[in-house]
Design a protein around this motif. Sequence first.
Motif, PDB file in Angstrom:
ATOM      1  N   LEU A 145      28.856  27.098  34.083  1.00  0.00           N
ATOM      2  CA  LEU A 145      28.839  27.468  35.495  1.00  0.00           C
ATOM      3  C   LEU A 145      30.002  28.413  35.816  1.00  0.00           C
ATOM      4  N   TYR A 146      31.155  28.086  35.267  1.00  0.00           N
ATOM      5  CA  TYR A 146      32.350  28.900  35.458  1.00  0.00           C
ATOM      6  C   TYR A 146      32.103  30.321  34.954  1.00  0.00           C
ATOM      7  N   GLY A 147      31.540  30.431  33.755  1.00  0.00           N
ATOM      8  CA  GLY A 147      31.233  31.739  33.183  1.00  0.00           C
ATOM      9  C   GLY A 147      30.223  32.488  34.027  1.00  0.00           C
ATOM     10  N   VAL A 148      29.205  31.768  34.527  1.00  0.00           N
ATOM     11  CA  VAL A 148      28.165  32.415  35.342  1.00  0.00           C
ATOM     12  C   VAL A 148      28.763  32.944  36.642  1.00  0.00           C
ATOM     13  N   ILE A 149      29.658  32.184  37.242  1.00  0.00           N
ATOM     14  CA  ILE A 149      30.276  32.614  38.507  1.00  0.00           C
ATOM     15  C   ILE A 149      31.079  33.898  38.293  1.00  0.00           C
ATOM     16  N   LEU A 150      31.881  33.908  37.231  1.00  0.00           N
ATOM     17  CA  LEU A 150      32.685  35.104  36.947  1.00  0.00           C
ATOM     18  C   LEU A 150      31.789  36.290  36.618  1.00  0.00           C
ATOM     19  N   CYS A 151      30.755  36.030  35.836  1.00  0.00           N
ATOM     20  CA  CYS A 151      29.810  37.077  35.439  1.00  0.00           C
ATOM     21  C   CYS A 151      29.143  37.665  36.683  1.00  0.00           C
ATOM     22  N   ASN A 152      28.749  36.795  37.596  1.00  0.00           N
ATOM     23  CA  ASN A 152      28.096  37.232  38.823  1.00  0.00           C
ATOM     24  C   ASN A 152      29.046  38.078  39.676  1.00  0.00           C
ATOM     25  N   ALA A 153      30.293  37.641  39.796  1.00  0.00           N
ATOM     26  CA  ALA A 153      31.259  38.386  40.611  1.00  0.00           C
ATOM     27  C   ALA A 153      31.424  39.797  40.058  1.00  0.00           C
ATOM     28  N   ARG A 154      31.514  39.885  38.746  1.00  0.00           N
ATOM     29  CA  ARG A 154      31.695  41.198  38.137  1.00  0.00           C
ATOM     30  C   ARG A 154      30.425  42.046  38.281  1.00  0.00           C
ATOM     31  N   ALA A 155      29.261  41.405  38.096  1.00  0.00           N
ATOM     32  CA  ALA A 155      27.992  42.138  38.176  1.00  0.00           C
ATOM     33  C   ALA A 155      27.820  42.750  39.562  1.00  0.00           C
ATOM     34  N   MET A 156      28.198  42.014  40.598  1.00  0.00           N
ATOM     35  CA  MET A 156      28.033  42.527  41.958  1.00  0.00           C
ATOM     36  C   MET A 156      29.118  43.529  42.320  1.00  0.00           C
ATOM     37  N   GLY A 157      30.280  43.392  41.707  1.00  0.00           N
ATOM     38  CA  GLY A 157      31.407  44.247  42.098  1.00  0.00           C
ATOM     39  C   GLY A 157      31.594  45.467  41.225  1.00  0.00           C
ATOM     40  N   GLU A 158      30.840  45.581  40.112  1.00  0.00           N
ATOM     41  CA  GLU A 158      31.075  46.675  39.165  1.00  0.00           C
ATOM     42  C   GLU A 158      30.937  48.044  39.826  1.00  0.00           C
ATOM     43  N   PHE A 159      31.904  48.910  39.599  1.00  0.00           N
ATOM     44  CA  PHE A 159      31.863  50.241  40.201  1.00  0.00           C
ATOM     45  C   PHE A 159      31.724  51.346  39.150  1.00  0.00           C
ATOM     46  N   GLY A 160      32.689  51.385  38.220  1.00  0.00           N
ATOM     47  CA  GLY A 160      32.805  52.534  37.312  1.00  0.00           C
ATOM     48  C   GLY A 160      31.544  52.839  36.517  1.00  0.00           C
ATOM     49  N   ALA A 161      31.090  51.878  35.736  1.00  0.00           N
ATOM     50  CA  ALA A 161      29.952  52.119  34.848  1.00  0.00           C
ATOM     51  C   ALA A 161      28.704  52.439  35.655  1.00  0.00           C
ATOM     52  N   ALA A 171      21.453  48.886  49.821  1.00  0.00           N
ATOM     53  CA  ALA A 171      22.532  48.680  48.848  1.00  0.00           C
ATOM     54  C   ALA A 171      22.707  47.198  48.526  1.00  0.00           C
ATOM     55  N   VAL A 172      22.638  46.361  49.586  1.00  0.00           N
ATOM     56  CA  VAL A 172      22.763  44.913  49.370  1.00  0.00           C
ATOM     57  C   VAL A 172      21.613  44.418  48.494  1.00  0.00           C
ATOM     58  N   ARG A 173      20.392  44.888  48.825  1.00  0.00           N
ATOM     59  CA  ARG A 173      19.221  44.463  48.044  1.00  0.00           C
ATOM     60  C   ARG A 173      19.355  44.869  46.585  1.00  0.00           C
ATOM     61  N   LEU A 174      19.805  46.114  46.356  1.00  0.00           N
ATOM     62  CA  LEU A 174      19.947  46.603  44.977  1.00  0.00           C
ATOM     63  C   LEU A 174      21.000  45.779  44.220  1.00  0.00           C
ATOM     64  N   THR A 175      22.109  45.505  44.896  1.00  0.00           N
ATOM     65  CA  THR A 175      23.173  44.724  44.258  1.00  0.00           C
ATOM     66  C   THR A 175      22.658  43.332  43.883  1.00  0.00           C
ATOM     67  N   LEU A 176      21.944  42.715  44.829  1.00  0.00           N
ATOM     68  CA  LEU A 176      21.417  41.367  44.540  1.00  0.00           C
ATOM     69  C   LEU A 176      20.399  41.416  43.406  1.00  0.00           C
ATOM     70  N   ALA A 177      19.535  42.439  43.417  1.00  0.00           N
ATOM     71  CA  ALA A 177      18.514  42.548  42.374  1.00  0.00           C
ATOM     72  C   ALA A 177      19.160  42.750  41.009  1.00  0.00           C
ATOM     73  N   THR A 178      20.186  43.621  40.980  1.00  0.00           N
ATOM     74  CA  THR A 178      20.880  43.881  39.717  1.00  0.00           C
ATOM     75  C   THR A 178      21.487  42.591  39.165  1.00  0.00           C
ATOM     76  N   ALA A 179      22.177  41.864  40.035  1.00  0.00           N
ATOM     77  CA  ALA A 179      22.786  40.605  39.595  1.00  0.00           C
ATOM     78  C   ALA A 179      21.708  39.611  39.175  1.00  0.00           C
ATOM     79  N   ALA A 180      20.589  39.629  39.893  1.00  0.00           N
ATOM     80  CA  ALA A 180      19.519  38.669  39.604  1.00  0.00           C
ATOM     81  C   ALA A 180      18.931  38.902  38.214  1.00  0.00           C
ATOM     82  N   VAL A 181      18.989  40.139  37.734  1.00  0.00           N
ATOM     83  CA  VAL A 181      18.492  40.412  36.378  1.00  0.00           C
ATOM     84  C   VAL A 181      19.623  40.229  35.354  1.00  0.00           C
ATOM     85  N   ALA A 182      20.793  40.799  35.667  1.00  0.00           N
ATOM     86  CA  ALA A 182      21.864  40.847  34.666  1.00  0.00           C
ATOM     87  C   ALA A 182      22.460  39.465  34.386  1.00  0.00           C
ATOM     88  N   VAL A 183      22.662  38.675  35.442  1.00  0.00           N
ATOM     89  CA  VAL A 183      23.346  37.386  35.229  1.00  0.00           C
ATOM     90  C   VAL A 183      22.523  36.418  34.369  1.00  0.00           C
TER      91      VAL A 183
END
Lengths: 276, 354
Positions: free
Chosen positions: A193-209, A54-66
């Motif tokens: 940088l600020y936008g990237v940090i927020l984007c990353n937090a959301r990308a890793m934490g997203e649940f619903g979608a 799960a950790v690997r998938l989350t990191l991979a997802t963020a690594a592509v999406a961010v």
Amino acid sequence: MSRHRLVRVALTAAALAFLGLFLALPLAAVFAKALERGAGAYADALRDPDARAAVRLTLATAAVAVPLNTLFGLCAAWAAAKFEFRGKRLLMTCMDLPFSVSPVVSGLLFVLLFGARGLFGPYLAAHGVKVLYAFPAIVLATLFVTVPFVARELIPLMEAQGTEEEEAAVTLGASGWQTLWRVTLPNVKWGLLYGVILCNARAMGEFGAVSVVSGHIRGQTTTLPLHVEILYNEYQPVAAFAAASLLALLALVTLALKALVEWKSGETARATRRPA
Amino acid sequence: MNIEVRGVTKAFGGFVALRDLSLTVPSGELVALLGPSGSGKTTLLRVIAGLAAPDAGQVLFDGRDTTARSARDRRIGFVFQHYALFKHMSVFENVAFGLRVRPRDRRLPEAAIREKVTALLRLVQVDWLADRRPSELSGGQRQRVALARALAVEPSVLLLDEPFGSLDAKVRLELRRWLRRLHDEMHITSAFVTHDQDEALEVADRVVVLNEGRVEQTGTPEEVYDHPATPFVYQFLGSVNLFRGRIEAGRTLIGDGAVALPGPAPAAAGSAAVYVRPHLLEIHRHPEGESHFKAVVGRLVPSGAVVRVELTTEWGESVQVEASRERARSLELRTGEEVFLVPHDVKVFHHPGR
């Protein structure tokens, strides 16, 4: 003590109590619960293969999406701030769509597009490409949900800075790339940088979608938030909270970075706003 | 480098900034583009620079059409109104920018860049500020850095947009004299935009007066000031009194025909607009010369070396006169007194048949 002061103290106390009750206490509870059976059980929960997947998938997802959304955010902000064109307002409104749509709906949108009976589903199935209930759908859903973060941060910043510095660079012989790398990006680096940090937090934490499109295949398509939910539903509170503690840590790191960036960008803004 | 603008038109939405405008900036001259705000002067400068594309017309450098060339390839130096210095770079790096972005095969070695930038900073007298950020400089210092940065790429044309616009009065005066001296040393073809007639008349070799996207007049400062071609130029270059008059039987009459002005007048009868500059009207206690008229003294406003006297003519038009302090003192003028005004030089714009 004067009345005035009394009111001030009361209000401050109320605000602090509220923060304590709804933020600090739950956060502490997450860590308390995770460490309930000792550090050994906590470590075991994180060492579990499904948790690590799960950790690997989350990191991979963020690594592509961010990075993709950073690139898109830069392009959109550049277009919006430096050019006038038809449909600009429409583009800006569309960019906010992910903010106003429920994440579940965002997820369903991709089911409609890539599901077995969806728009592209049959075509993809015929060519053996698996999108839904697999990594691609998770990335797409995350991308959709995190589209606005970088762009929204950059547009006001770039608009405020105008185009004069870029024009100056061009008259001095700089190419488009040189102007971007040497003038535009350095000027917006803190906002970016600020936008990237927020984007990353959301990308890793997203649940619903992500929940809608992932299919919840353990060890394969469960991201960290989904993993927490599964464990929790299976009455494994220690393991669930151990995984949740990782997300909580991410939140704390994000907050710290955010504060640092705000402080840094505030410093540059003060320096540049000094009177002429 | 000789610049020629041919029939340039440029509109922004419904607003027409330049209307079929043509002008020439001769090689090595310093030309002022003078006009009120909205006259199109900045748009004209940007079209010459290649920062704005004209809707119609051409821009020629030394006779070659450069209309389609980008600003990057025009070899111009552009100094922006608000300097547009790179905020995140030191003064030194700002000036070095144009040298560092050159293609590798034309780039100078680092030592040569350092030497050149240092020399330029010394030329504009800010070498001691090389390590500062633009935000740490005063307006005048920023202007000098912006100029050094533009000169670093050895432009064949220097374009300046309101170069002294955002400076305080004293620095402005000092800097424009310095710019004039610099131009005398370097002889680089230059054009600067200004709305300040004093600035244009003092600094430029040639003044182009713009109004509503058209050229009203081009000439040396003396020509445009002493022989304005249109009422607009006359009014724009310094303060002025306007009298409504008539031309009848070879004479120019003002004040409902009561006062005839000296000098020849056009033969055709018609209405006329008569302009007199405030310092070219003389106040007398008694009738003087062949052309004079009565006026009543209103307010007296001391302004530097002169006193501005506001009067009302016997036929009811208000008029302003500038008198030297000595003259005003010796006349002992008081509000409400009747005096005689003698015009020394008038400019008549004639509308035959109206």
